[in-house]
Design an enzyme around this catalytic site. Structure first.
Site, PDB file in Angstrom:
ATOM      1  CB  CYS A 128      -1.039   0.022   1.218  1.00 16.08           C
ATOM      2  SG  CYS A 128      -0.205   0.085   2.933  1.00 16.08           S
ATOM      3  CG  HIS A 129       1.014   6.260   0.801  1.00 12.14           C
ATOM      4  ND1 HIS A 129       1.656   6.684  -0.481  1.00 12.14           N
ATOM      5  CD2 HIS A 129       1.131   6.984   1.851  1.00 12.14           C
ATOM      6  CE1 HIS A 129       2.150   7.713  -0.137  1.00 12.14           C
ATOM      7  NE2 HIS A 129       1.886   8.014   1.258  1.00 12.14           N
TER       8      HIS A 129
END
Length: 116
Positions: free
Chosen positions: A74-75
């Site tokens: 993810c980020h």
């Protein structure tokens, strides 16, 4: 069992960005699962990643391979940690990319833009 394990469960398997890149270059290649939102994915992702936003993972879990290792990204590593826990509980062979795309980018690893 430690207090943290009692509160949060066992630690999840993690890979740093350079180790994840090395694994993605191996055969058989792990399945790379990106659990961010579509606009984040289109702005920049790891090549050959499959996008299934975390909010959709429960209903799309059947799309994931059982015969390959999975790396979640993810980020920053938070949403992918949640996805990793969910997939571990469902019996998948899964690892979290520690630090997510931020760590990948800081390691100067390639990022692809667009939908694929």
């Amino acid at each position: 069992m430690s207090l943290l394990s009692q509160l949060f469960g066992p630690p999840i398997p993690q890979l740093d960005a350079s180790t994840a890149k090395a694994k993605l270059d191996e055969k058989p290649r792990p399945f790379l699962l990106d659990v961010r939102e579509p606009e984040e994915f289109h702005a920049g992702h790891i090549a050959n990643a499959t996008l299934i936003p975390l909010r959709d993972l429960g209903r799309r879990i059947h799309e994931l391979p059982r015969d390959r290792a999975i790396i979640c990204v993810c980020h920053s590593g938070n949403r992918s940690s949640s996805a990793t826990r969910q997939l571990l509980a469902a019996g998948y062979n899964v690892t979290n990319l520690h630090g997510g795309m931020l760590a990948w980018s800081r390691s100067n690893l390639p990022i692809k833009q667009g939908s694929r």
